[in-house]
Scaffold this motif. Structure first.
Motif, PDB file in Angstrom:
ATOM      1  N   PRO A  99       7.679  -0.846   4.479  1.00  0.00           N
ATOM      2  CA  PRO A  99       7.208  -2.062   4.273  1.00  0.00           C
ATOM      3  C   PRO A  99       5.893  -2.125   3.801  1.00  0.00           C
ATOM      4  CG  PRO A  99       7.480  -1.773   6.570  1.00  0.00           C
ATOM      5  CD  PRO A  99       8.210  -0.546   5.843  1.00  0.00           C
ATOM      6  N   ASP A 100       5.574  -2.865   2.747  1.00  0.00           N
ATOM      7  CA  ASP A 100       4.206  -2.901   2.201  1.00  0.00           C
ATOM      8  C   ASP A 100       3.423  -4.264   3.304  1.00  0.00           C
ATOM      9  OD1 ASP A 100       1.773  -3.524   1.171  1.00  0.00           O
ATOM     10  OD2 ASP A 100       2.632  -3.830  -0.831  1.00  0.00           O
ATOM     11  N   GLY A 101       2.965  -3.677   4.389  1.00  0.00           N
ATOM     12  CA  GLY A 101       2.471  -4.948   4.943  1.00  0.00           C
ATOM     13  C   GLY A 101       1.178  -4.604   5.807  1.00  0.00           C
ATOM     14  N   PHE A 102       0.830  -5.448   6.751  1.00  0.00           N
ATOM     15  CA  PHE A 102      -0.727  -5.446   7.239  1.00  0.00           C
ATOM     16  C   PHE A 102      -1.010  -3.893   8.008  1.00  0.00           C
ATOM     17  CE2 PHE A 102      -3.272  -5.743  11.080  1.00  0.00           C
ATOM     18  CZ  PHE A 102      -4.612  -6.392  10.292  1.00  0.00           C
ATOM     19  N   THR A 103       0.062  -3.506   8.703  1.00  0.00           N
ATOM     20  CA  THR A 103      -0.235  -2.133   9.423  1.00  0.00           C
ATOM     21  C   THR A 103      -0.445  -1.213   8.476  1.00  0.00           C
ATOM     22  OG1 THR A 103       1.277  -2.758  11.283  1.00  0.00           O
ATOM     23  CG2 THR A 103       0.955  -0.368  11.265  1.00  0.00           C
ATOM     24  N   GLY A 104       0.274  -0.871   7.566  1.00  0.00           N
ATOM     25  CA  GLY A 104      -0.016   0.102   6.666  1.00  0.00           C
ATOM     26  C   GLY A 104      -1.214   0.057   5.786  1.00  0.00           C
ATOM     27  N   ARG A 105      -1.565  -1.021   5.545  1.00  0.00           N
ATOM     28  CA  ARG A 105      -2.871  -1.293   4.779  1.00  0.00           C
ATOM     29  C   ARG A 105      -4.059  -1.256   5.373  1.00  0.00           C
ATOM     30  NH1 ARG A 105      -2.378  -2.575  -0.727  1.00  0.00           N
ATOM     31  NH2 ARG A 105      -0.075  -2.623  -1.527  1.00  0.00           N
ATOM     32  N   VAL A 106      -4.307  -1.929   6.811  1.00  0.00           N
ATOM     33  CA  VAL A 106      -5.252  -2.034   7.405  1.00  0.00           C
ATOM     34  C   VAL A 106      -6.161  -0.771   7.596  1.00  0.00           C
ATOM     35  CG1 VAL A 106      -4.530  -2.011   9.950  1.00  0.00           C
ATOM     36  CG2 VAL A 106      -6.190  -3.263   9.349  1.00  0.00           C
ATOM     37  N   ARG A 107      -5.637   0.226   7.756  1.00  0.00           N
ATOM     38  CA  ARG A 107      -5.977   1.485   7.866  1.00  0.00           C
ATOM     39  C   ARG A 107      -6.607   2.158   6.976  1.00  0.00           C
ATOM     40  NH1 ARG A 107      -2.461   6.238   8.346  1.00  0.00           N
ATOM     41  NH2 ARG A 107      -1.297   6.350   6.509  1.00  0.00           N
ATOM     42  N   ALA A 108      -6.414   1.765   5.601  1.00  0.00           N
ATOM     43  CA  ALA A 108      -6.896   2.465   4.339  1.00  0.00           C
ATOM     44  C   ALA A 108      -7.625   1.298   3.443  1.00  0.00           C
ATOM     45  CB  ALA A 108      -5.707   2.941   3.450  1.00  0.00           C
ATOM     46  N   PHE A 109      -8.289   0.405   4.195  1.00  0.00           N
ATOM     47  CA  PHE A 109      -9.222  -0.533   3.158  1.00  0.00           C
ATOM     48  C   PHE A 109      -8.307  -1.240   2.241  1.00  0.00           C
ATOM     49  CE2 PHE A 109     -11.609   3.267   4.063  1.00  0.00           C
ATOM     50  CZ  PHE A 109     -12.605   2.557   4.943  1.00  0.00           C
ATOM     51  N   GLY A 110      -7.142  -1.696   2.750  1.00  0.00           N
ATOM     52  CA  GLY A 110      -6.205  -2.387   1.886  1.00  0.00           C
ATOM     53  C   GLY A 110      -5.339  -1.673   1.182  1.00  0.00           C
ATOM     54  N   ARG A 111      -5.131  -0.380   0.904  1.00  0.00           N
ATOM     55  CA  ARG A 111      -4.458   0.209  -0.039  1.00  0.00           C
ATOM     56  C   ARG A 111      -3.465   1.023   0.876  1.00  0.00           C
ATOM     57  NH1 ARG A 111      -9.433   3.264  -2.828  1.00  0.00           N
ATOM     58  NH2 ARG A 111     -10.266   2.720  -0.803  1.00  0.00           N
ATOM     59  N   LEU A 112      -2.429   1.575   0.282  1.00  0.00           N
ATOM     60  CA  LEU A 112      -1.233   2.308   0.945  1.00  0.00           C
ATOM     61  C   LEU A 112      -1.523   3.808   0.541  1.00  0.00           C
ATOM     62  CD1 LEU A 112       1.891   0.039   0.187  1.00  0.00           C
ATOM     63  CD2 LEU A 112       0.591   0.425   2.515  1.00  0.00           C
ATOM     64  N   HIS A 113      -2.073   4.491   1.619  1.00  0.00           N
ATOM     65  CA  HIS A 113      -2.001   5.993   1.311  1.00  0.00           C
ATOM     66  C   HIS A 113      -1.631   6.819   2.497  1.00  0.00           C
ATOM     67  CE1 HIS A 113      -4.662   5.775  -1.874  1.00  0.00           C
ATOM     68  NE2 HIS A 113      -5.637   5.049  -1.340  1.00  0.00           N
ATOM     69  N   GLY A 114      -1.461   8.195   2.336  1.00  0.00           N
ATOM     70  CA  GLY A 114      -0.902   8.900   3.324  1.00  0.00           C
ATOM     71  C   GLY A 114       0.594   9.230   3.171  1.00  0.00           C
ATOM     72  N   ILE A 115       1.221   9.543   4.314  1.00  0.00           N
ATOM     73  CA  ILE A 115       2.753   9.738   4.469  1.00  0.00           C
ATOM     74  C   ILE A 115       3.701   8.670   5.274  1.00  0.00           C
ATOM     75  CG2 ILE A 115       4.375  11.641   4.929  1.00  0.00           C
ATOM     76  CD1 ILE A 115       2.560  12.619   2.917  1.00  0.00           C
ATOM     77  N   PHE A 116       3.048   8.314   6.349  1.00  0.00           N
ATOM     78  CA  PHE A 116       3.864   7.421   7.194  1.00  0.00           C
ATOM     79  C   PHE A 116       4.219   6.473   6.441  1.00  0.00           C
ATOM     80  CE2 PHE A 116       2.212   8.954  11.625  1.00  0.00           C
ATOM     81  CZ  PHE A 116       3.094  10.110  11.406  1.00  0.00           C
ATOM     82  N   PHE A 117       3.142   5.654   5.800  1.00  0.00           N
ATOM     83  CA  PHE A 117       3.550   4.142   5.228  1.00  0.00           C
ATOM     84  C   PHE A 117       3.802   3.862   3.849  1.00  0.00           C
ATOM     85  CE2 PHE A 117       0.932   3.913   9.179  1.00  0.00           C
ATOM     86  CZ  PHE A 117       1.863   3.034   9.963  1.00  0.00           C
ATOM     87  N   THR A 118       4.024   5.138   3.340  1.00  0.00           N
ATOM     88  CA  THR A 118       4.202   4.964   1.674  1.00  0.00           C
ATOM     89  C   THR A 118       5.716   5.543   1.569  1.00  0.00           C
ATOM     90  OG1 THR A 118       3.601   7.521   1.429  1.00  0.00           O
ATOM     91  CG2 THR A 118       1.954   5.644   1.293  1.00  0.00           C
ATOM     92  N   ASP A 119       6.399   5.125   0.199  1.00  0.00           N
ATOM     93  CA  ASP A 119       7.552   5.399  -0.378  1.00  0.00           C
ATOM     94  C   ASP A 119       7.567   5.783  -1.716  1.00  0.00           C
ATOM     95  OD1 ASP A 119       7.579   2.955  -1.236  1.00  0.00           O
ATOM     96  OD2 ASP A 119       8.913   2.124   0.366  1.00  0.00           O
ATOM     97  N   GLY A 120       8.847   6.051  -2.268  1.00  0.00           N
ATOM     98  CA  GLY A 120       9.014   6.109  -3.780  1.00  0.00           C
ATOM     99  C   GLY A 120       8.440   7.469  -4.314  1.00  0.00           C
ATOM    100  N   PRO A 121       8.228   7.500  -5.616  1.00  0.00           N
ATOM    101  CA  PRO A 121       7.514   8.732  -5.955  1.00  0.00           C
ATOM    102  C   PRO A 121       6.465   9.160  -5.521  1.00  0.00           C
ATOM    103  CG  PRO A 121       8.605   7.358  -7.698  1.00  0.00           C
ATOM    104  CD  PRO A 121       8.484   6.585  -6.529  1.00  0.00           C
ATOM    105  N   TYR A 122       5.577   8.368  -4.964  1.00  0.00           N
ATOM    106  CA  TYR A 122       4.149   8.712  -4.652  1.00  0.00           C
ATOM    107  C   TYR A 122       4.325   9.447  -3.154  1.00  0.00           C
ATOM    108  CZ  TYR A 122      -0.838   7.873  -2.854  1.00  0.00           C
ATOM    109  OH  TYR A 122      -2.082   8.128  -2.525  1.00  0.00           O
ATOM    110  N   TRP A 123       5.255   8.899  -2.233  1.00  0.00           N
ATOM    111  CA  TRP A 123       5.647   9.663  -1.079  1.00  0.00           C
ATOM    112  C   TRP A 123       6.020  11.120  -1.234  1.00  0.00           C
ATOM    113  CZ3 TRP A 123      10.688  10.120   0.925  1.00  0.00           C
ATOM    114  CH2 TRP A 123      10.805  10.781   1.999  1.00  0.00           C
ATOM    115  N   GLU A 124       7.207  10.920  -2.141  1.00  0.00           N
ATOM    116  CA  GLU A 124       7.913  12.037  -2.332  1.00  0.00           C
ATOM    117  C   GLU A 124       7.300  13.296  -2.745  1.00  0.00           C
ATOM    118  OE1 GLU A 124      10.958  11.286  -5.140  1.00  0.00           O
ATOM    119  OE2 GLU A 124      12.119  10.078  -3.537  1.00  0.00           O
ATOM    120  N   VAL A 125       6.211  12.973  -3.898  1.00  0.00           N
ATOM    121  CA  VAL A 125       5.174  13.977  -4.292  1.00  0.00           C
ATOM    122  C   VAL A 125       4.048  14.647  -3.266  1.00  0.00           C
ATOM    123  CG1 VAL A 125       3.295  14.379  -5.859  1.00  0.00           C
ATOM    124  CG2 VAL A 125       5.308  13.407  -6.487  1.00  0.00           C
ATOM    125  N   GLN A 126       3.521  13.752  -2.467  1.00  0.00           N
ATOM    126  CA  GLN A 126       2.702  14.046  -1.349  1.00  0.00           C
ATOM    127  C   GLN A 126       3.374  14.620  -0.122  1.00  0.00           C
ATOM    128  OE1 GLN A 126      -0.682  13.818  -1.287  1.00  0.00           O
ATOM    129  NE2 GLN A 126      -0.439  12.951  -3.471  1.00  0.00           N
TER     130      GLN A 126
END
Length: 507
Positions: A99-126
Motif C-alpha cells: 500500500p502507498d500509505g503514511f507508514t511507508g512515506r513518513v520514513r523517507a520524507f514523503g517518498r517510497l524507497h527501500g524494500i519493505f514498502f515498495t512494489d512493482g518493477p522498482y521493488w523487483e530491481v532493488q
C-alpha cells in the motif's frame, strides 16, 4: 432552522450514515458494518485494543469464515485467519503489492524507497540487486567467514552473561542481572553490518548501538501492519503526535537513519572501486556506473535499503531470543532436555555451530516453537495489484491484504493445543525433526522475508549457546512474563521493557 427542517436534516443524515455503513464491494468477504472516519477500526479497538490480531480472529469466528472483510477508514481490507487461507493469501499472485500509505512515506520524507514498502518493477530491481550481491557476503547461505564472525559475537554475549564485563556493558549488566533484549542488540546489528558494510561496531560503540536499537524498537512498536488510526487519518499527527504514534514513528526512524547515513558517508569518503568491503560498496559502485541515468539507484534508496535489512537484526532477532529465554524460564524441563541434547552432541568445551544443527533436532524444534508463538503477527501489509477473486470472494484492486499469522499459528485444525508451548510438535516419532515447517513466520511467495535463512541460522547459534551454558530466572518477587499477554504489539511482537533477568552458569 425550523423543527421540520431539522427533522428532515437528521433523517437525511441518518440515511446517509446507514448507506455508508452498509456499502461494500459486491461479493466482498463478510464483516461488520463500517463506521465513519476509522471504519472497522472502532470494532477492533472495542474487541481488543491491545492486540488487534486477536480482535480479527474473534470477529472471524463471529462470522464463521476464515476470511474477513473490513475497512480501515475508506480503504477495504481483507484478513485471513487460518493457516491454509493465510498460506494461500501469501502466495496469491495478485496480492504481492504494498500500500502507498503514511507508514511507508513518513520514513523517507514523503517518498517510497527501500524494500519493505515498495512494489512493482522498482521493488523487483532493488530486491534482486541486493540479494544477488549480499549473497557474496553470506546472506541467505552458508558462509564460513560470516559464521565465524557470528560465533565471535555469540562468544562476546556468553562472556558477558558469565559476568566477564567490560566498561561498555554497564547499561545492560549489573549485580548478576542482565537487561533483555538489549543484551543482544549490538551483536545482532554487527551480524547485519558485516554483510551490509563489511564493518562492525567496536565494543566501545556498543552503548551507542543499543541506543540505535532502542530507536528501531520504538518505530517497530509504533507500527501495526493490521492498521492504525494514523494510517486512516494521517492528520492526527498534527493534533496528537504522541498518542497517534507519530512521535515514535518519526523519532525511531530518524535515529536509525542517522546511524546508517553516518556509515554510508564513511564508505563514500573511503570508497575504492578496487576494494569492495560489503554490499554498501557494491551499491556505491552501481551508482557510479549509472551516473547521469534516470535510475532508481540513488543514495536515499541505498540508505532505506540498508535500514530495511538492519530493522529485523536490531529488534526481531533480540526479541525472539528473549522470548526463547522466557520459555526456558516457564518450561525448565524443556530447557534441560535441550541442554542435555547439546551436551551429548557438542559437549561443553566449544560453542555449537551450524554443522551441529542437523544433530540437535530438539534445539531446532525449541526455536521453531518460539517463532510460532511470538513471531510477526501480521507481516507487512500487502496490496491487491488488480481486481481478483480469492476463495470465491471479490477483492478490488488496492484492497489491503492482511495475513493474520498470529491466528494461523494457533489454528486448532493444524496445531494440537495451539496455545501451549510444545517443541515436540515439530518432531517425528523417532525424535528427528520434521522436514516441513508449515508455519509462516517469514511469509511465503514473492514477498518471503529475504532474511529468513540469515535469521534462522543466527538465531540457532545464539539459542544453542544459551541452552548449552546458562539458566535464567526472574528476580525474587517478579513473575515470569507470559508471552501471550505481556508482549508488546507493533510490526513485530516484542518483550516487555526493562526485563532484568538473573543469569547463572551451568556447570
Amino acid at each position: 432552522m425550523s423543527p421540520v427542517l431539522l427533522v428532515l436534516f437528521l433523517v437525511a443524515l441518518l440515511a446517509c450514515l446507514v448507506r455508508y455503513a452498509r456499502s461494500r464491494p459486491p461479493d466482498f468477504p463478510p464483516g461488520p458494518l463500517r463506521l465513519p472516519v476509522w471504519g472497522n477500526l472502532w470494532q477492533l479497538l472495542l474487541r481488543n485494543n491491545k492486540y488487534p490480531m486477536k480482535a480479527m480472529a474473534a470477529l472471524s469466528k463471529d462470522y464463521g469464515n476464515p476470511l474477513l472483510g473490513l475497512f480501515l477508514g475508506d480503504f477495504p481490507m481483507v484478513v485471513a485467519n487460518d493457516l491454509e487461507t493465510v498460506r494461500d493469501m501469501f502466495s496469491h499472485p495478485a496480492f504481492q503489492g504494498r500500500p502507498d500509505g503514511f507508514t511507508g512515506r513518513v520514513r523517507a520524507f514523503g517518498r517510497l524507497h527501500g524494500i519493505f514498502f515498495t512494489d512493482g518493477p522498482y521493488w523487483e530491481v532493488q530486491r534482486r540487486f541486493s540479494l544477488r550481491h549480499m549473497r557474496d557476503y553470506g546472506f541467505g547461505r552458508r558462509f564460513e567467514k560470516l559464521e565465524a564472525l557470528v560465533l565471535e559475537e555469540v562468544q562476546g554475549v556468553t562472556q558477558l552473561l558469565r559476568a566477564n564485563l567490560t566498561p561498555h556493558d554497564a547499561d545492560v549488566a549489573r549485580g548478576g542481572r542482565v537487561l533483555f533484549p538489549d543484551v543482544f542488540a549490538a551483536a545482532s546489528m554487527n551480524m547485519a553490518l558485516a554483510v551490509l558494510t563489511g564493518t562492525r561496531v567496536t565494543p566501545d560503540q556498543y552503548p551507542a548501538a543499543r541506543v540505535v536499537a532502542r530507536h528501531v524498537l520504538e518505530f517497530q512498536r509504533a507500527g501495526n501492519a493490521g492498521g492504525r488510526a494514523i494510517d486512516a487519518t494521517p492528520w492526527l499527527r498534527f493534533v496528537a503526535p504522541g498518542l497517534s504514534g507519530y512521535t515514535a514513528y518519526k523519532g525511531g526512524n530518524d535515529g536509525l537513519m542517522h546511524f546508517i547515513q553516518a556509515h554510508v558517508q564513511d564508505h563514500k569518503d573511503s570508497f575504492d572501486s578496487e576494494i569492495i568491503r560489503g554490499f554498501c560498496d557494491k551499491y556505491l559502485l552501481e551508482m557510479q556506473k549509472r551516473a547521469g541515468e534516470d535510475s532508481s539507484f540513488t543514495e536515499m534508496q541505498m540508505v532505506l535499503t540498508l535500514m530495511d535489512y538492519i530493522f529485523p537484526a536490531a529488534t526481531a532477532i533480540p526479541s525472539a531470543l528473549t522470548f526463547a529465554v522466557i520459555f526456558m524460564m516457564r518450561h525448565p524441563e524443556m530447557a534441560e532436555r535441550a541442554h542435555q541434547e547439546i551436551k551429548d552432541v557438542v559437549g561443553l568445551d566449544r560453542l555449537p555451530d551450524l554443522n551441529d544443527r542437523v544433530d540437535l533436532p530438539y534445539t531446532e524444534a525449541f526455536l521453531r516453537e518460539t517463532l510460532r508463538l511470538t513471531g510477526t503477527p501480521f507481516a507487512v501489509t500487502h496490496r491487491a495489484t488488480e481486481d481478483s477473486y480469492f476463495r470465491g470472494y471479490y477483492v478490488p484492486k488496492n484492497t489491503l491484504i492482511v495475513p493474520n499469522a498470529w491466528a494461523a499459528h494457533r489454528d486448532p485444525n493444524v496445531f494440537e493445543k495451539p496455545f501451549e508451548f510444545m517443541p515436540e510438535r515439530f518432531l517425528q516419532q523417532n525424535g528427528q525433526l520434521k522436514k516441513k515447517d508449515v508455519t509462516v513466520s517469514f511469509g511465503l511467495g514473492k514477498r518471503l522475508c529475504a532474511g529468513e535463512t540469515f535469521a534462522r541460522q543466527n538465531l540457532f547459534l545464539f539459542l544453542a549457546a544459551l541452552l548449552q551454558g546458562f539458566r535464567f530466572a526472574m528476580p525474587e518477587g517478579v513473575p515470569v512474563p507470559e508471552p501471550e499477554e505481556d508482549a508488546m504489539f507493533g510490526f513485530i511482537m516484542t518483550p516487555t521493557d526493562e526485563m532484568w533477568i538473573e543469569v547463572s552458569e551451568r556447570r
